[in-house]
Write a protein that holds these residues in place. Structure first.
Motif, PDB file in Angstrom:
ATOM      1  N   ASN A  51       4.847  47.044 -57.684  1.00 48.05           N
ATOM      2  CA  ASN A  51       4.929  45.835 -58.643  1.00 48.05           C
ATOM      3  C   ASN A  51       5.573  45.845 -59.328  1.00 48.05           C
ATOM      4  OD1 ASN A  51       3.478  43.678 -61.162  1.00 48.05           O
ATOM      5  ND2 ASN A  51       3.068  42.468 -58.914  1.00 48.05           N
ATOM      6  N   ALA A  52       6.118  46.508 -59.999  1.00 46.52           N
ATOM      7  CA  ALA A  52       7.058  46.730 -61.410  1.00 46.52           C
ATOM      8  C   ALA A  52       8.663  46.762 -60.386  1.00 46.52           C
ATOM      9  CB  ALA A  52       7.306  47.364 -62.072  1.00 46.52           C
ATOM     10  N   ASN A  53       7.971  47.526 -58.451  1.00 54.26           N
ATOM     11  CA  ASN A  53      10.117  47.533 -58.726  1.00 54.26           C
ATOM     12  C   ASN A  53       9.764  45.735 -57.843  1.00 54.26           C
ATOM     13  OD1 ASN A  53       9.747  50.025 -59.276  1.00 54.26           O
ATOM     14  ND2 ASN A  53       9.425  50.491 -56.761  1.00 54.26           N
ATOM     15  N   LEU A  54       8.830  44.922 -57.414  1.00 53.12           N
ATOM     16  CA  LEU A  54       8.445  43.692 -57.175  1.00 53.12           C
ATOM     17  C   LEU A  54       9.890  42.701 -58.179  1.00 53.12           C
ATOM     18  CD1 LEU A  54       8.202  41.739 -54.638  1.00 53.12           C
ATOM     19  CD2 LEU A  54       5.857  41.050 -55.882  1.00 53.12           C
ATOM     20  N   LEU A  55       9.199  42.870 -59.483  1.00 50.84           N
ATOM     21  CA  LEU A  55       9.652  42.337 -60.286  1.00 50.84           C
ATOM     22  C   LEU A  55      11.505  42.551 -60.898  1.00 50.84           C
ATOM     23  CD1 LEU A  55       9.070  40.266 -62.768  1.00 50.84           C
ATOM     24  CD2 LEU A  55       8.028  42.063 -63.724  1.00 50.84           C
ATOM     25  N   ALA A  56      11.017  43.292 -60.970  1.00 54.53           N
ATOM     26  CA  ALA A  56      12.680  43.632 -60.834  1.00 54.53           C
ATOM     27  C   ALA A  56      13.539  42.562 -59.796  1.00 54.53           C
ATOM     28  CB  ALA A  56      13.052  44.723 -60.748  1.00 54.53           C
ATOM     29  N   LYS A  57      12.975  43.212 -59.205  1.00 55.61           N
ATOM     30  CA  LYS A  57      13.878  42.750 -57.373  1.00 55.61           C
ATOM     31  C   LYS A  57      14.023  40.992 -57.277  1.00 55.61           C
ATOM     32  CE  LYS A  57      13.395  42.503 -52.439  1.00 55.61           C
ATOM     33  NZ  LYS A  57      12.169  42.873 -51.421  1.00 55.61           N
ATOM     34  N   MET A  58      12.416  40.682 -58.140  1.00 53.54           N
ATOM     35  CA  MET A  58      12.672  38.750 -58.317  1.00 53.54           C
ATOM     36  C   MET A  58      13.840  38.842 -59.275  1.00 53.54           C
ATOM     37  SD  MET A  58       8.577  37.681 -57.245  1.00 53.54           S
ATOM     38  CE  MET A  58       8.126  38.322 -58.323  1.00 53.54           C
ATOM     39  N   ILE A  59      13.484  39.389 -60.230  1.00 50.97           N
ATOM     40  CA  ILE A  59      14.481  38.404 -61.535  1.00 50.97           C
ATOM     41  C   ILE A  59      16.332  38.787 -60.862  1.00 50.97           C
ATOM     42  CG2 ILE A  59      15.080  39.302 -63.073  1.00 50.97           C
ATOM     43  CD1 ILE A  59      12.575  39.963 -64.186  1.00 50.97           C
ATOM     44  N   THR A  60      16.480  39.508 -60.084  1.00 47.40           N
ATOM     45  CA  THR A  60      17.755  40.347 -59.922  1.00 47.40           C
ATOM     46  C   THR A  60      18.171  39.172 -58.513  1.00 47.40           C
ATOM     47  OG1 THR A  60      17.605  42.710 -60.193  1.00 47.40           O
ATOM     48  CG2 THR A  60      19.280  41.636 -59.006  1.00 47.40           C
ATOM     49  N   GLN A  61      17.022  38.743 -57.685  1.00 46.15           N
ATOM     50  CA  GLN A  61      17.451  38.029 -56.744  1.00 46.15           C
ATOM     51  C   GLN A  61      18.075  36.229 -56.412  1.00 46.15           C
ATOM     52  OE1 GLN A  61      14.499  38.912 -53.311  1.00 46.15           O
ATOM     53  NE2 GLN A  61      15.621  40.097 -52.588  1.00 46.15           N
ATOM     54  N   VAL A 266      12.941  34.405 -65.609  1.00 51.44           N
ATOM     55  CA  VAL A 266      12.331  36.150 -65.497  1.00 51.44           C
ATOM     56  C   VAL A 266      10.511  36.247 -65.564  1.00 51.44           C
ATOM     57  CG1 VAL A 266      11.705  37.528 -67.646  1.00 51.44           C
ATOM     58  CG2 VAL A 266      13.753  37.099 -67.538  1.00 51.44           C
ATOM     59  N   LEU A 267      10.744  34.748 -66.772  1.00 50.53           N
ATOM     60  CA  LEU A 267       9.010  34.608 -67.124  1.00 50.53           C
ATOM     61  C   LEU A 267       7.837  34.371 -65.349  1.00 50.53           C
ATOM     62  CD1 LEU A 267       8.268  32.136 -70.406  1.00 50.53           C
ATOM     63  CD2 LEU A 267       8.433  34.435 -69.881  1.00 50.53           C
ATOM     64  N   MET A 268       8.845  33.239 -64.730  1.00 48.16           N
ATOM     65  CA  MET A 268       7.991  32.484 -63.163  1.00 48.16           C
ATOM     66  C   MET A 268       7.904  34.019 -62.206  1.00 48.16           C
ATOM     67  SD  MET A 268       7.491  29.810 -63.789  1.00 48.16           S
ATOM     68  CE  MET A 268       7.146  30.241 -65.598  1.00 48.16           C
ATOM     69  N   ALA A 269       9.428  34.528 -62.630  1.00 52.15           N
ATOM     70  CA  ALA A 269       8.716  36.182 -61.992  1.00 52.15           C
ATOM     71  C   ALA A 269       7.755  36.597 -61.907  1.00 52.15           C
ATOM     72  CB  ALA A 269      10.154  36.832 -61.632  1.00 52.15           C
ATOM     73  N   CYS A 270       7.278  36.814 -63.276  1.00 57.22           N
ATOM     74  CA  CYS A 270       5.952  37.379 -63.603  1.00 57.22           C
ATOM     75  C   CYS A 270       4.883  36.880 -63.127  1.00 57.22           C
ATOM     76  CB  CYS A 270       5.859  37.488 -65.748  1.00 57.22           C
ATOM     77  SG  CYS A 270       7.190  38.517 -66.287  1.00 57.22           S
ATOM     78  N   LYS A 271       4.983  35.493 -63.342  1.00 59.14           N
ATOM     79  CA  LYS A 271       3.785  34.931 -62.712  1.00 59.14           C
ATOM     80  C   LYS A 271       3.382  34.769 -61.130  1.00 59.14           C
ATOM     81  CE  LYS A 271       1.280  30.378 -63.653  1.00 59.14           C
ATOM     82  NZ  LYS A 271       1.841  29.405 -65.012  1.00 59.14           N
ATOM     83  N   ALA A 272       4.530  34.893 -60.341  1.00 62.78           N
ATOM     84  CA  ALA A 272       4.829  35.419 -58.715  1.00 62.78           C
ATOM     85  C   ALA A 272       4.025  36.554 -58.451  1.00 62.78           C
ATOM     86  CB  ALA A 272       6.375  34.670 -58.113  1.00 62.78           C
TER      87      ALA A 272
ATOM     88  N   LEU B 267      11.052  29.532 -53.238  1.00 65.33           N
ATOM     89  CA  LEU B 267       9.783  30.782 -51.938  1.00 65.33           C
ATOM     90  C   LEU B 267       8.826  31.007 -53.700  1.00 65.33           C
ATOM     91  CD1 LEU B 267      11.520  32.597 -49.260  1.00 65.33           C
ATOM     92  CD2 LEU B 267       9.919  30.168 -49.538  1.00 65.33           C
ATOM     93  N   MET B 268      10.128  31.590 -54.911  1.00 66.18           N
ATOM     94  CA  MET B 268       8.785  31.765 -55.765  1.00 66.18           C
ATOM     95  C   MET B 268       8.556  30.943 -56.578  1.00 66.18           C
ATOM     96  SD  MET B 268       8.954  35.123 -55.108  1.00 66.18           S
ATOM     97  CE  MET B 268       8.963  35.544 -53.507  1.00 66.18           C
ATOM     98  N   ALA B 269       9.094  29.694 -56.765  1.00 68.53           N
ATOM     99  CA  ALA B 269       8.535  28.652 -57.540  1.00 68.53           C
ATOM    100  C   ALA B 269       6.829  28.588 -56.808  1.00 68.53           C
ATOM    101  CB  ALA B 269       9.261  27.562 -57.758  1.00 68.53           C
TER     102      ALA B 269
END
Lengths: 360, 360
Positions: A51-61, A266-272, B267-269
């Protein structure tokens, strides 16, 4: 790069990103941020580390690479139990952990991870996002220069692996069990002995009899650990952790340096990521449960009603004492217990009644 | 705007964002997208319309205004039931609706919204994100040039408002009820008469006796409609809609024109909005339920076990027939029912067992 340089270079097609904009917000959008995310999990640990990996990836992407987040497993940069301090001090810009680890900072942190007989994942998110919970959490972490955000939930856990049958409340007396946090305090009051040890030692301790029982997470994580090879009974439900919330910790100063769009990312990536984890556990727990039951012939047993009833009395006692730690604890306790009382009524006629109807 | 124009304007310090970059991705990042989002809800309708607003706002904020999404309520641009076509044809780039509205396009769409005795919100998300559900949904919408994404869930609904007591299965015979979709088909087979009418007419129809009963959503939305003034009994659980999923529809071509970062943002939104809606309903349903019970003295009643059991038999019949519509329906049915069988086992010993333990 200065704005003047950029405008010149832009004319000849340089690589500089987003620079040379008249609006300050846009100008800052060109800045590259390199963030470290320290975690309380072994790197790539299923469900939590991933999940940490996913969160980091989402923020970067989502930021198109304007924030690059690098994930560190426990001990790679700091030990698991130093994640809070590391982010607070700015050694890392982000952390990924569980709030109950920080009860040494403030006993109230435990309200934001797992409370015995507390809220389920769905209810916890309802409290956090729509019941005032997140505001209280932010208030609690503010003095540490930290912004918390829920970033995952394991859902209802299992009561644990036992080598002793629990037929009555008295069977808990003398039970040597690994069960941390508030649940551990409840077990101690029930006459048990709690033992604290790293996850890696649980298997051999169950095998040798140094432990009679251990809780861990649920089928998905437990199967991987192989507890079914060294324990006889798999008890449910996880009264002590009905919806364990995982947290992202964000260094406030680093957050404030971001332009608005990156703050939102950053905040929405956490929510997703929050929704992603409970979805993963719900899907994989049930697959793993099937493997445990059908392939490994694990005996899955319910804790007797009377045992649960008495554990609930003790849990209320422990949580009430926690509430009396200080004014902040009292404020959070009032908010979450008020919410629980109401949401439990709704849960009874919605989720609980439906699940029951489906299994008639 | 063409790229050449863009570079020239950037050269004289225009407001154009991210101009003059050599990398195509970066160059495209400067383009401004103006998207329309058509919805199946009255503008600002609590829970549903407000979720569309939130989704649009998140996309706009996370993209730093590079995608501006404007939300249209039902009938503002197209009627509610034309949202699918409007997005498919590119009249709007996005839509916000529920997949069961499109059963005229393909009967299988119903699997992605609400199935009687089907999945709860948490289970539905597990199936969609981690059980192969979303891939199937995408496959189903692909021929229409649409990309679907789950963007909300109401959770378990209520069985509805009744002016006739349901003590036995026979009491459903002759019942005039507003209940659409698969649930409606089940009621017809139980001997009831289903009536289709817009939400705005339900209140007077209950009052006049033209309707004996209506389902709507749950306490949060129902309280606002005032059904407690014209109906005697409020029955649970919502066997027909245990976890109604809301969808974002995205025009595929419009999506493909976005740079990667903006695609991820869209998509993440949706994913963050998905968690937001169930959190809102969970929090507000229980607040509204309290108002209904304590202030308006509403009688909240359970459907008898025998009635639920027989409704389940009919539901299975209806869903099995749906599965035999075509090859795609069969493929989706097999996936979701396989998932349900397993997840129900896990639900029994996790959520259900815990909620029961908490209420002992």
């Amino acid at each position: 790069m200065k704005r003047r340089d950029f405008i010149q270079k832009a004319g000849v097609g340089s690589l500089a990103a987003g620079a040379g904009l008249a609006v300050p917000q846009m100008a800052r959008a060109g800045v590259q941020f390199k963030w470290k995310m320290v975690t309380a999990w072994p790197k790539n640990f299923p469900g939590l580390g991933t999940n940490a990996n996913l969160l980091a990836k989402m923020i970067t992407q989502m930021s198109g690479g304007r924030i690059k987040v690098k994930v560190y497993g426990a001990k790679e940069l700091v030990p698991a139990f130093e994640v809070f301090d590391a982010v607070s001090r700015g050694i890392a810009e982000m952390g990924h952990a569980g709030a109950y680890y920080w009860k040494g900072k403030s006993a109230s942190t435990q309200f934001f991870s797992a409370v015995p007989f507390g809220l389920t994942a769905q209810e916890m998110n309802a409290w956090l996002y729509y019941g005032g919970g997140l505001e209280l959490w932010r208030e609690l972490y503010k003095p540490f220069g930290l912004i918390p955000a829920p970033t995952g939930n394991t859902g209802v856990q299992m009561a644990g692996w036992f080598n002793r049958k629990i037929n009555s409340f008295d069977d808990l007396k003398g039970l040597k069990m690994r069960i941390p946090g508030l649940g551990g305090e409840v077990l101690r009051r029930a006459g048990g002995t709690t033992v604290n040890m790293p996850g890696g030692e649980l298997f051999t301790s169950l095998q040798s009899g140094a432990l009679d029982a251990t809780e861990w997470v649920g089928p998905y994580n437990d199967l991987a650990f192989g507890f079914h090879k060294v324990a006889k009974y798999y008890y449910y439900p996880g009264w002590h952790e009905p919806g364990s919330t995982m947290e992202a910790l964000i260094n406030e100063q680093a957050f404030n340096e971001l332009p608005d769009d990156l703050q939102q990312i950053v905040l929405m990536a956490c929510k997703a990521a929050n929704l992603d984890m409970i979805s993963e556990y719900t899907a994989r727990n049930n697959q793993a449960l099937n493997t445990l039951v059908n392939k490994h012939k694990v005996q899955v047993l319910p804790l007797p009603d009377d045992v649960l009833r008495q554990l609930k009395v003790l849990s209320d006692e422990v949580v009430n004492e926690l509430a009396n730690t200080d004014a902040m604890a009292k404020k959070i306790f009032d908010s979450v217990t008020g919410f629980r009382t109401q949401v439990a009524q709704w849960g009874t006629i919605s989720e609980q009644a439906f699940l029951r109807a489906r299994s008639l």
